[in-house]
Design a protein around this motif. Sequence first.
Motif, PDB file in Angstrom:
ATOM      1  N   GLU A 135      62.711  27.184  57.015  1.00  0.00           N
ATOM      2  CA  GLU A 135      63.727  26.980  56.025  1.00  0.00           C
ATOM      3  C   GLU A 135      62.975  26.792  54.605  1.00  0.00           C
ATOM      4  N   SER A 139      63.875  36.134  56.294  1.00  0.00           N
ATOM      5  CA  SER A 139      65.056  35.360  56.342  1.00  0.00           C
ATOM      6  C   SER A 139      65.432  34.715  57.673  1.00  0.00           C
ATOM      7  N   LYS A 143      60.978  30.100  52.991  1.00  0.00           N
ATOM      8  CA  LYS A 143      61.614  31.345  52.782  1.00  0.00           C
ATOM      9  C   LYS A 143      61.527  31.814  51.299  1.00  0.00           C
TER      10      LYS A 143
END
Length: 143
Positions: free
Chosen positions: A72, A67, A75
């Motif tokens: 982004e 995380s 993930k």
Amino acid sequence: MGIFRMQGNCYFRPAKLLMGIVFSGIGILFFALTSKFGHFFIGIIIGYLFLSAGELVLTPAIYAAISNHAPENLKSTMIGAWFLFIGMGSYLSSVLSRISSTLAQKFYASSFYFSQFIMICFVTFCIAVVFAFFLPKLKRIVA
């Protein structure tokens, strides 16, 4: 859990990973000792306690690392890959279990299982030593 504290309120995840690997190795060591010396009930319970403790320390640290450090847009793919590797490891362990039980029938089962568990324990502790060697570098990367 003050042993994980770094500066401020941040937890040092690589140390948790190392602790999870060591707990898992201790659990495997208890399985080896149980297969060699008996006392099956208590040995298996203690082995599973350490193995479960290792997994409980390792898994959240992996999720937190993914995380915090994965891009982004990747993930969910990275967590999916983690689950894929867990599934592949589970399948591989079932295949190795079938092979081991077949081989144990040909040999004396207790000494065969002992040697297999000791080999797995040795590999686990070698991974922990290598990981501990790189821990300072990981600390600089994470910080």
